[in-house]
Design an enzyme around this catalytic site. Structure first.
Site, PDB file in Angstrom:
ATOM      1  N   LYS A 114      -7.383   1.830  -2.786  1.00 24.48           N
ATOM      2  CA  LYS A 114      -7.024   1.475  -1.557  1.00 24.48           C
ATOM      3  C   LYS A 114      -6.688   2.459  -0.675  1.00 24.48           C
ATOM      4  CE  LYS A 114      -4.845  -1.241   1.573  1.00 24.48           C
ATOM      5  NZ  LYS A 114      -5.050  -2.649   2.019  1.00 24.48           N
ATOM      6  N   THR A 165       0.962  -1.096  -0.126  1.00 25.06           N
ATOM      7  CA  THR A 165       0.036  -0.005   0.080  1.00 25.06           C
ATOM      8  C   THR A 165       0.811   1.142  -0.070  1.00 25.06           C
ATOM      9  OG1 THR A 165      -1.947  -1.203   1.287  1.00 25.06           O
ATOM     10  CG2 THR A 165      -1.827   1.223   1.374  1.00 25.06           C
ATOM     11  N   LYS A 186       0.805   5.143   8.139  1.00 21.85           N
ATOM     12  CA  LYS A 186       1.454   5.483   7.068  1.00 21.85           C
ATOM     13  C   LYS A 186       0.493   5.556   6.023  1.00 21.85           C
ATOM     14  CE  LYS A 186       2.477   1.822   4.644  1.00 21.85           C
ATOM     15  NZ  LYS A 186       1.993   0.947   3.820  1.00 21.85           N
TER      16      LYS A 186
HETATM   17  P1  NAP Z   1       5.405  -6.506   7.418  1.00 20.96           P
HETATM   18  O1  NAP Z   1       5.013  -7.450   7.966  1.00 20.96           O
HETATM   19  O2  NAP Z   1       5.934  -5.214   8.334  1.00 20.96           O
HETATM   20  O3  NAP Z   1       6.441  -6.769   6.286  1.00 20.96           O
HETATM   21  C1  NAP Z   1       6.978  -6.028   5.422  1.00 20.96           C
HETATM   22  C2  NAP Z   1       7.795  -6.858   4.261  1.00 20.96           C
HETATM   23  O4  NAP Z   1       8.565  -5.535   3.378  1.00 20.96           O
HETATM   24  C3  NAP Z   1       9.101  -7.341   5.237  1.00 20.96           C
HETATM   25  O5  NAP Z   1       9.126  -8.513   4.540  1.00 20.96           O
HETATM   26  C4  NAP Z   1      10.376  -6.298   5.013  1.00 20.96           C
HETATM   27  O6  NAP Z   1      11.433  -7.021   5.089  1.00 20.96           O
HETATM   28  C5  NAP Z   1      10.095  -5.967   3.669  1.00 20.96           C
HETATM   29  N1  NAP Z   1      10.583  -4.747   3.425  1.00 20.96           N
HETATM   30  C6  NAP Z   1      10.208  -3.633   3.979  1.00 20.96           C
HETATM   31  N2  NAP Z   1      11.249  -2.534   3.423  1.00 20.96           N
HETATM   32  C7  NAP Z   1      12.146  -3.162   2.485  1.00 20.96           C
HETATM   33  C8  NAP Z   1      12.878  -2.558   1.664  1.00 20.96           C
HETATM   34  N3  NAP Z   1      13.496  -1.368   1.804  1.00 20.96           N
HETATM   35  N4  NAP Z   1      13.818  -3.456   0.956  1.00 20.96           N
HETATM   36  C9  NAP Z   1      13.342  -4.723   0.973  1.00 20.96           C
HETATM   37  N5  NAP Z   1      12.411  -5.246   1.747  1.00 20.96           N
HETATM   38  C10 NAP Z   1      11.727  -4.540   2.458  1.00 20.96           C
HETATM   39  O7  NAP Z   1       4.126  -5.715   6.584  1.00 20.96           O
HETATM   40  P2  NAP Z   1       2.948  -6.405   6.061  1.00 20.96           P
HETATM   41  O8  NAP Z   1       1.761  -6.235   6.815  1.00 20.96           O
HETATM   42  O9  NAP Z   1       3.276  -7.562   5.285  1.00 20.96           O
HETATM   43  O10 NAP Z   1       2.372  -5.326   4.885  1.00 20.96           O
HETATM   44  C11 NAP Z   1       3.164  -5.327   3.753  1.00 20.96           C
HETATM   45  C12 NAP Z   1       2.374  -4.104   2.796  1.00 20.96           C
HETATM   46  O11 NAP Z   1       1.111  -4.834   2.542  1.00 20.96           O
HETATM   47  C13 NAP Z   1       2.341  -2.796   3.494  1.00 20.96           C
HETATM   48  O12 NAP Z   1       2.532  -1.928   2.375  1.00 20.96           O
HETATM   49  C14 NAP Z   1       0.990  -2.969   4.101  1.00 20.96           C
HETATM   50  O13 NAP Z   1       0.463  -1.655   4.186  1.00 20.96           O
HETATM   51  C15 NAP Z   1       0.247  -3.915   3.074  1.00 20.96           C
HETATM   52  N6  NAP Z   1      -0.810  -4.453   3.470  1.00 20.96           N
HETATM   53  C16 NAP Z   1      -0.908  -5.028   4.880  1.00 20.96           C
HETATM   54  C17 NAP Z   1      -1.942  -5.406   5.490  1.00 20.96           C
HETATM   55  C18 NAP Z   1      -2.097  -6.418   6.843  1.00 20.96           C
HETATM   56  O14 NAP Z   1      -3.110  -6.781   7.248  1.00 20.96           O
HETATM   57  N7  NAP Z   1      -0.959  -6.534   7.430  1.00 20.96           N
HETATM   58  C19 NAP Z   1      -2.992  -5.748   4.642  1.00 20.96           C
HETATM   59  C20 NAP Z   1      -3.181  -5.223   3.458  1.00 20.96           C
HETATM   60  C21 NAP Z   1      -2.260  -4.490   2.967  1.00 20.96           C
HETATM   61  P3  NAP Z   1      12.059  -7.516   6.530  1.00 20.96           P
HETATM   62  O15 NAP Z   1      11.737  -8.805   6.998  1.00 20.96           O
HETATM   63  O16 NAP Z   1      13.655  -7.511   6.335  1.00 20.96           O
HETATM   64  O17 NAP Z   1      11.864  -6.291   7.424  1.00 20.96           O
END
Ligand code: NAP
Length: 285
Positions: free
Chosen positions: A168, A93, A236
């Site tokens: 979104k 997102t 964010k």
């Molecule tokens: P998360 O658990 O914090 O995972 C983030 C992932 O991105 C991790 O694998 C992290 O790697 C990687 N990452 C972040 N910055 C990076 C970079 N600069 N280079 C390479 N890898 C990077 O977050 P999430 O909940 O999965 O969410 C991921 C995305 O989906 C976000 O944009 C979020 O807003 C969206 N989203 C989330 C949900 C939800 O319910 N959680 C629902 C819909 C959409 P590391 O492991 O090394 O930190």
């Protein structure tokens, strides 16, 4: 079609598992090695040392990283090695502007880009039942639709690049309102001395029932806020919504209030908790 995924976080891990089960996934990369090891032990998929090496070896790259600067840094890196004709699908997102910038960077390499943010939470990612809102060329979406159907049961083409992320933002504003409504209503119920399990059970079956109440109600009233969707990530997203709203002079008081509430939670050290920890601010003393 060989598919690689970059980002095995709360969402990416479940998505990657579904791609692997469907036989599409051939490559994974995660910045932190531990998560990648955990994934390949379970799934026997090749782990790549860098995003660039993964990108050179697949037909479709799926991104699931955190924020705007992360998407742009990964896109900048993989642009070095992607082959013309590859499709990059970003499920993170981020802002409409970031999606359009990513699309421009990749177009100069003859690589197509889809902004394809998702809704449905970690449960939706794990079970392959997300809702996906897509911006980009319709024929590119049709090319990769079979792959995306392993992640989402509802995939809607919204328009050109950026339209997926704009949709979104709509979803995130609604999510903020639902979180405010559910946590405030349950705080009120507790102040009334009601049986909370019964409140959640009966209201879930009526006109005010909703996903958030059903999936987070029982845990939040017990003070359990394991993510889920982190406060810092929704904060964010809502900052993105504020930026977009200002451009069209559209007032968003609900978003503004939620940003203030989330900032307070983050200041108090709760930014990594699930957004249902808003209940901390609503719960009666
Ligand atoms: P998360 O658990 O914090 O995972 C983030 C992932 O991105 C991790 O694998 C992290 O790697 C990687 N990452 C972040 N910055 C990076 C970079 N600069 N280079 C390479 N890898 C990077 O977050 P999430 O909940 O999965 O969410 C991921 C995305 O989906 C976000 O944009 C979020 O807003 C969206 N989203 C989330 C949900 C939800 O319910 N959680 C629902 C819909 C959409 P590391 O492991 O090394 O930190």
């Amino acid at each position: 079609m060989k598919v690689g995924i970059i980002g095995l976080g709360a969402m990416g891990f479940g998505m990657a598992s579904n791609l692997a089960n469907a036989g599409y996934l051939t490559a994974v990369y995660n910045r932190t090695t531990e998560k990648m090891v955990e994934f390949i032990v379970e799934n026997l998929i090749t782990a790549y040392p860098t995003p660039q090496s993964l990108a050179a070896d697949v037909d479709v790259v799926i991104l699931c990283v955190s924020a705007d600067q992360d998407v742009l840094s990964v896109v900048g890196a993989i642009a070095e090695t992607l082959r013309p004709g590859t499709v990059v699908v970003d499920t993170s997102t981020v802002s409409r502007d970031t999606a359009q910038t990513a699309a421009r960077i990749l177009a100069s390499k003859q690589v197509a880009f889809l902004d394809a943010p998702v809704s449905g939470g970690v449960e939706g990612a794990k079970n392959g039942i997300l809702a996906m809102m897509v911006g980009g060329e319709a024929d590119v979406l049709e090319k990769v639709r079979p792959v995306l159907e392993t992640l989402a049961t509802r995939i809607i083409h919204m328009g050109p690049n950026g339209a997926g992320q704009a949709t979104k933002a709509v979803n995130q504003i609604m999510g903020a309102g639902i979180n405010q409504a559910v946590t405030e209503a349950l705080g009120f119920a507790e102040a009334q001395g009601l049986d909370m399990d019964k409140v959640i059970e009966v209201i879930s079956g009526g006109a005010s029932g909703n996903w958030f109440l059903q999936h987070r109600g029982a845990t939040l009233v017990k003070g359990s806020f394991a993510p889920g969707f982190k406060v810092a990530l929704h904060h964010k997203d809502l900052k993105i919504c504020q930026g977009m709203a200002v451009q069209t002079d559209f007032p968003t008081p609900l978003v503004d209030m939620t940003v203030v509430n989330y900032q307070q939670l983050m200041n108090e050290g709760y930014g990594e908790e699930d957004i249902s920890s808003l209940y901390r601010l609503k719960k009666p003393d």
